[in-house]
Design a protein around this motif. Sequence first.
Motif, mmCIF file in Angstrom:
data_model
loop_
_atom_site.group_PDB
_atom_site.id
_atom_site.type_symbol
_atom_site.label_atom_id
_atom_site.label_comp_id
_atom_site.label_asym_id
_atom_site.label_seq_id
_atom_site.Cartn_x
_atom_site.Cartn_y
_atom_site.Cartn_z
ATOM 1 N N LYS A 166 -44.604 4.780 -8.204
ATOM 2 C CA LYS A 166 -44.528 3.884 -7.049
ATOM 3 C C LYS A 166 -44.948 2.466 -7.431
ATOM 4 N N PHE A 167 -46.077 2.345 -8.150
ATOM 5 C CA PHE A 167 -46.529 1.026 -8.579
ATOM 6 C C PHE A 167 -45.584 0.417 -9.606
ATOM 7 N N TYR A 168 -45.048 1.235 -10.497
ATOM 8 C CA TYR A 168 -44.111 0.726 -11.499
ATOM 9 C C TYR A 168 -42.864 0.158 -10.835
ATOM 10 N N ARG A 195 -42.680 -1.120 -7.838
ATOM 11 C CA ARG A 195 -43.050 -2.357 -7.170
ATOM 12 C C ARG A 195 -43.096 -3.521 -8.167
#
Length: 64
Positions: free
Chosen positions: A52-54, A56
Motif C-alpha cells: 500500500k505504501f509502495y 502511494r
Amino acid sequence: MEPVAIPQSIDDPIHILLWSADEIVPFMVSMLTGMLVDQFIPGLALGFIAVKFYRRFRSQDCRR
C-alpha cells in the motif's frame, strides 16, 4: 470477443496475481521473513501494508 487489457504506457510491468511485478517484491520479502521467524500472519499483514505504501510513493513519483 473478450476485452484485452491495454497497458497505460509501454513501460508498465507485467501483473502477477494482484500486483505488478515491482509491487510483489515487498510483499514476498515480508512474507518470507514472517515465515522465517514463525510469524506468518503478521508477515502477511506487513506485506499488504508495505505494498500500500509502495503504491502511494510510486504514484507520487510518476506525477513529477
